[in-house]
Scaffold this active site. Sequence first.
Site, PDB file in Angstrom:
ATOM      1  N   ALA A  56      51.564  51.732  25.218  1.00 45.71           N
ATOM      2  CA  ALA A  56      52.485  50.875  25.969  1.00 45.71           C
ATOM      3  C   ALA A  56      53.799  50.560  25.225  1.00 45.71           C
ATOM      4  O   ALA A  56      54.886  50.767  25.777  1.00 45.71           O
ATOM      5  CB  ALA A  56      51.749  49.606  26.395  1.00 45.71           C
ATOM      6  N   ARG A  95      55.020  56.474  34.259  1.00 49.25           N
ATOM      7  CA  ARG A  95      53.609  56.049  34.250  1.00 49.25           C
ATOM      8  C   ARG A  95      53.565  54.637  34.853  1.00 49.25           C
ATOM      9  O   ARG A  95      54.411  53.810  34.515  1.00 49.25           O
ATOM     10  CB  ARG A  95      53.036  56.055  32.815  1.00 49.25           C
ATOM     11  CG  ARG A  95      52.922  57.475  32.245  1.00 49.25           C
ATOM     12  CD  ARG A  95      52.134  57.479  30.957  1.00 49.25           C
ATOM     13  NE  ARG A  95      50.717  57.286  31.191  1.00 49.25           N
ATOM     14  CZ  ARG A  95      49.845  57.054  30.202  1.00 49.25           C
ATOM     15  NH1 ARG A  95      50.252  56.954  28.951  1.00 49.25           N
ATOM     16  NH2 ARG A  95      48.568  56.894  30.475  1.00 49.25           N
ATOM     17  N   GLN A 208      41.819  59.749  23.004  1.00 53.38           N
ATOM     18  CA  GLN A 208      42.809  59.176  22.087  1.00 53.38           C
ATOM     19  C   GLN A 208      42.139  58.567  20.845  1.00 53.38           C
ATOM     20  O   GLN A 208      42.745  58.523  19.780  1.00 53.38           O
ATOM     21  CB  GLN A 208      43.627  58.074  22.781  1.00 53.38           C
ATOM     22  CG  GLN A 208      44.569  58.563  23.858  1.00 53.38           C
ATOM     23  CD  GLN A 208      43.928  58.506  25.223  1.00 53.38           C
ATOM     24  OE1 GLN A 208      42.736  58.722  25.358  1.00 53.38           O
ATOM     25  NE2 GLN A 208      44.712  58.226  26.246  1.00 53.38           N
ATOM     26  N   ASP A 249      47.902  47.321  28.237  1.00 50.66           N
ATOM     27  CA  ASP A 249      49.063  47.958  28.868  1.00 50.66           C
ATOM     28  C   ASP A 249      49.758  47.025  29.840  1.00 50.66           C
ATOM     29  O   ASP A 249      50.924  47.218  30.185  1.00 50.66           O
ATOM     30  CB  ASP A 249      48.646  49.242  29.584  1.00 50.66           C
ATOM     31  CG  ASP A 249      48.358  50.327  28.567  1.00 50.66           C
ATOM     32  OD1 ASP A 249      47.289  50.290  27.959  1.00 50.66           O
ATOM     33  OD2 ASP A 249      49.252  51.179  28.350  1.00 50.66           O
ATOM     34  N   ASN A 259      43.660  47.803  30.184  1.00 51.34           N
ATOM     35  CA  ASN A 259      43.712  48.692  29.019  1.00 51.34           C
ATOM     36  C   ASN A 259      42.979  49.977  29.378  1.00 51.34           C
ATOM     37  O   ASN A 259      42.431  50.101  30.486  1.00 51.34           O
ATOM     38  CB  ASN A 259      43.097  48.008  27.790  1.00 51.34           C
ATOM     39  CG  ASN A 259      43.381  48.759  26.500  1.00 51.34           C
ATOM     40  OD1 ASN A 259      44.529  49.124  26.220  1.00 51.34           O
ATOM     41  ND2 ASN A 259      42.355  49.039  25.708  1.00 51.34           N
ATOM     42  N   LYS A 260      42.965  50.910  28.475  1.00 55.57           N
ATOM     43  CA  LYS A 260      42.384  52.231  28.731  1.00 55.57           C
ATOM     44  C   LYS A 260      41.007  52.115  29.357  1.00 55.57           C
ATOM     45  O   LYS A 260      40.208  51.270  28.975  1.00 55.57           O
ATOM     46  CB  LYS A 260      42.318  52.998  27.397  1.00 55.57           C
ATOM     47  CG  LYS A 260      41.816  54.421  27.435  1.00 55.57           C
ATOM     48  CD  LYS A 260      42.486  55.328  28.424  1.00 55.57           C
ATOM     49  CE  LYS A 260      43.980  55.359  28.367  1.00 55.57           C
ATOM     50  NZ  LYS A 260      44.580  56.066  29.545  1.00 55.57           N
TER      51      LYS A 260
END
Length: 369
Positions: A56, A95, A208, A249, A259-260
């Site tokens: 982010a 995004r 990631q 994010d 978040n992810k």
Amino acid sequence: MKVNGKEYRSLWFDPDFPDRIFVIDQQRLPFSFLITELTSADDVFLAIRNMVVRGAPVIGAAAAWGLYLASMAMNSGKSVTGQLQQVADYLAKARPTAVNLKFALTFQINRISRNMSAGEITAQLKTGARIYSGQEVEACRSIGMSGLPIIQKAAEGKMGQSVNILTHCNAGWLACIDYGTALAPVYLAAEKGIPVHVWVDETRPRNQGALLTMWELQKAGIPCTLIADNTGGHLMQHGMVDLVLVGSDRTTRTGDVANKIGTYLKALAALDNRIPFYVALPSSTIDFDISDGIKDIPVEERSPEEVLSIRGLSGKEDISVRIAPENARAANYGFDVTPARLVTGLITERGICEASEKGLKSLFPDLMK
Ligand code: MRU
């Protein structure tokens, strides 16, 4: 942060090359360490969309520089500010989940006005992108200091043994220009000699954790262990996790956190095991306009290919292999929302607060209308 003895950031501007910015190509790590040059708003858009630049805070900074690069290629026959607003709208779509993009672009657009010449606009956007990037780095450094006492306190009960921290995705310096969000307190704790060990969720589908967080932590000499995404609950049940630290994010004014994908499940497991679950974020990640994360945060859906295949090293070749039968359907939701009630606290550049409107207001009265 240092890579092979040399100080790097994940994005930088070099005044000797004023027509470009430099980024570490996060698509190629850890198998290759490559620097990519971005010279236009299109380059920046694609780098963000394809996750050459990801995380982010750094995608916000890249967008700020993208507007600067665009300003040098404006059609002088038309209103420059109008054209730049169009570029900002375009970059904001690269995004959808991280609000930092919108935040950074608004910061830049607010610096320019119709009565400026094209040269003045470019100068304003260059200074703006510099200030913006510097502020993000400073915010992450301060997040490290805000979060350090949490690790110090956890260490008190460990009688010299390592504090075991579980993290998800990559919320380190690659994602943030420098320091990181969730990893900033970890780096600082290690620097102060506090023994730490990080459980790193692999973070499917793009891995990631496996590819980037493991690389970062290894480069920093911090003990870390890669785990499959579903392992955290088991470790927590067996007393092997002292705290969970993740990034965000987009955070609502009420403290819900996107978040992810997979973060929410870790928060549930942490609550069930009475393990502190902290979210670290700079204020550029707070969306003060929304209150209900599940309803209001746009969750990115990416190509099913990312779920159907997996990237890895075969011999010396960086390849992608298919892991599902031909014609298999797949869904690829990039983020999930952890409701504020599951969050022990928000670690910000201004300190730690409860994940609630009241908590955020106590730290950001100037930003909260
Ligand atoms: O899809 P990504 O890799 O850009 O997602 C990033 C994350 O989810 C990070 O945890 C987030 O940006 C937190 S702050 C670094």
